[in-house]
Design an enzyme around this catalytic site. Structure first.
Site, PDB file in Angstrom:
ATOM      1  CG  HIS A 175      -7.555  46.796   5.063  1.00 48.84           C
ATOM      2  ND1 HIS A 175      -8.911  47.319   5.791  1.00 48.84           N
ATOM      3  CD2 HIS A 175      -6.764  46.322   6.185  1.00 48.84           C
ATOM      4  CE1 HIS A 175      -8.701  47.332   6.933  1.00 48.84           C
ATOM      5  NE2 HIS A 175      -7.632  46.738   7.375  1.00 48.84           N
ATOM      6  CG  ASP A 176      -2.179  47.199   4.739  1.00 48.64           C
ATOM      7  OD1 ASP A 176      -2.930  47.312   5.669  1.00 48.64           O
ATOM      8  OD2 ASP A 176      -1.274  46.388   4.747  1.00 48.64           O
TER       9      ASP A 176
ATOM     10  CB  SER B  98      -6.941  48.368   9.934  1.00 47.33           C
ATOM     11  OG  SER B  98      -7.234  46.814   9.969  1.00 47.33           O
TER      12      SER B  98
ATOM     13  CG  ASP C 234     -10.730  47.175   2.680  1.00 50.59           C
ATOM     14  OD1 ASP C 234     -10.468  46.066   2.586  1.00 50.59           O
ATOM     15  OD2 ASP C 234     -10.621  48.189   3.574  1.00 50.59           O
TER      16      ASP C 234
END
Lengths: 369, 369
Positions: free
Chosen positions: B345-346, B145, B312
């Site tokens: 995304h995580d 990220s 994501d």
């Protein structure tokens, strides 16, 4: 200002789907074309969350409506054939009864004492309005986004009163993702001290919170590829020189901000909260003891147009396929379209190249009276 | 509370990438494993926007770190082989200098008088910290990220000081979609009157705005399919009986709210604003006169691991492919992975099944000293 709206009063008390009632209900609407019979050529149009009943221009109000390319003489929803009725949703703030209206039983604004609003209440008010206009049976019930949810609810609740259905970028029930998103928007409004628990002065209220909520709306109504194509990383000239360390720096910010300010100025915050929550609560399965399949069996549409957009991440394609499959299950002849538009959830408002021919082809199936 | 942090002071004044300087800089860091030589086995780890330097547990602080599954003896980033250095980003609030620190030249908190923060400043502070620790050349620069952006910036800025790169769910430049999203988050914070133009009391501040911003963060860090799988339309029991007409009704709301409250209590709002904006401004092309291809030529990595996640939508796969292609262009041997995880995304934080073997395999390429 020109105003093509007319108003109809529904006889009260009007019971609400999740409890409570309204002593009386006013519904603002506009129409285009000539009504034949008791509604044989009527097209009942529901709106998304934010528009008024002004879906298209007319002699009484020549300003462009929210579906200007779609509705008019010779257009896909051809007003030389159809009698189009567009309603301002119950719970909204453009002439129909909602949280920003006066409660006749107290003489005060409803504000947050308005009963819980559901998609079903919007559908029921539309049914009442049609009835008041002498329309027993409409040719087509149509809507996109929230309007599509309304159309689906209407179809389940009032079989025998319509022939065809148009559901665009809608859903049979709200997903947890969409719920989460709208919940954040409502939190932004309610966290604004100017909301004052709903007790702001009329025309005033939580403009900052509404601005944040609407920016998030704008972001989710379009697609990431569209933002990239339209704005890329284009900068706002001079933003580096601003004394504000967080001054807007990119054109995409400026676009969202300008649009959100307009919305915050014209839309009542309490009405927004009620309509937003109504979308979260929508679940067609409630009409079938928890089963979408059972609920949809109540629908007796002859034909259905179901359409969605590849880049719509708020009402994604799998939800459109679900609606199409359910309506097929209910025996409707379903015309199903996955439109490859870059404009996301709001494509129906702007992508006339894809939406106009599809609608025209579907409605061309209409036999002449 | 146990605390494994150590601190290093960078000699000032420290110039900032977009102008201004800091009279002095403290960087908080944690390390695991034993350093060999001048850094031959060092892995420099950058964090995402919100974590501290506490990436993994240790004797000094046995609480689980943010990448606990990844870092430790016998784990993918094996601390029996690597000397891992994790830094709290410059501009953050967990021990490193940032807007919540005292400006030694005034004796007051920096607040919004902190100079504009860039990803490049975070990378430069890390370089300075390594130097202070006697590390000339690291084995691997890694991050996910924002941390991946940091790693890419570091690679462009300091060729000759690292061997390999790990870039996970990062980007070579911020997209307008991500900019718009972070801009809305910052607006939510700044619209909260408790922000007070940045002049809130330490430990206080715009909790409501931070809560809204973080809810939006949580929503965007995961995927719609994950919300559907985890929460579907599961309700909160008793919510219908609440006197609040907008009480949370769905479990997904409750989850987001609880998480956002924790964040609002622990993260300084001004630091959040600065770090968020740094991500918007990030554009590797600035290092190549507007060309990503020119910028990336400065990178002299031997190998690179580039990975992204199918779901994501904040740092989408096309951006991962772009990073991989750029690094190949720079002559690195790129190991590229599109991981089919539902966690968005995580995913790198939680999906050890997919991320651990990938990282282990990449780092297994390390020759023994």
């Amino acid at each position: 200002m020109p105003d093509a709206r007319r108003f109809t009063e529904l006889q009260g008390p009007v019971p609400m789907y999740r409890g409570g009632e309204l002593p009386s209900v006013t519904i603002a609407y506009e129409t285009w074309g000539e009504l034949r019979g008791r509604g044989d050529n009527a097209l009942l149009l529901f709106t998304g969350l934010s528009p008024s009943a002004h879906a298209a221009s007319s002699a009484a109000d020549p300003s462009p409506g929210w579906w200007e390319y779609m509705i008019g003489p010779g257009k896909p929803i051809d007003t030389e054939r159809f009698f189009v009725i567009s309603l301002n949703s119950l719970g909204s703030c453009f002439g129909s009864t909602g949280p920003a209206s006066i409660d006749p039983s107290t003489g005060q604004l409803y504000r947050i004492d308005f009963p819980k609003l559901s998609v079903e209440d919007i559908a029921a008010a539309a049914r009442g309005a049609c009835h008041a206009l002498g329309i027993d049976h409409v040719h087509t019930v149509a809507g996109a986004s929230l309007g599509g949810m309304d159309a689906l609810a209407y179809a389940v609740m009032y079989p025998g009163t319509y022939r065809d259905i148009v559901s665009i970028s809608a859903a049979a029930q709200a997903t947890p993702f969409a719920i989460a998103l709208r919940s954040i928007q409502r939190e932004a409004v309610r966290a604004d001290p100017a909301w004052a628990g709903g007790h702001y002065a009329p025309g005033q209220g939580p403009k900052d919170g509404m601005r944040v909520a609407r920016q998030l709306g704008i972001l989710t109504y379009r697609s990431a590829p569209e933002w990239l194509q339209r704005f890329d990383r284009e900068r706002i000239e001079g933003s580096d020189a601003s004394p504000d360390p967080f001054a807007m720096a990119f054109q995409v910010q400026s676009y969202m901000d300008a649009n959100a300010r307009k919305f915050a100025d014209r839309f009542d915050a309490n009405c927004y909260l009620y309509l937003s929550q109504a979308m979260d609560l929508f679940d067609l399965a409630e009409h079938g003891a928890g089963s979408l399949e059972s609920a949809i069996r109540k629908v007796d549409a002859r034909r259905a147009l179901v359409a969605g957009v590849t880049t719509d991440w708020l009402f994604p394609l799998w939800q459109q396929r679900q609606v199409a499959e359910l309506l097929e299950h209910a025996g409707a002849a379903v015309s199903y379209h996955e439109l490859d538009s870059i404009q996301g959830h709001d494509a129906f408002l702007v992508d006339s190249d894809r939406f106009a021919p599809m609608m025209a082809a579907f409605l061309a199936g209409m036999p002449e009276a």
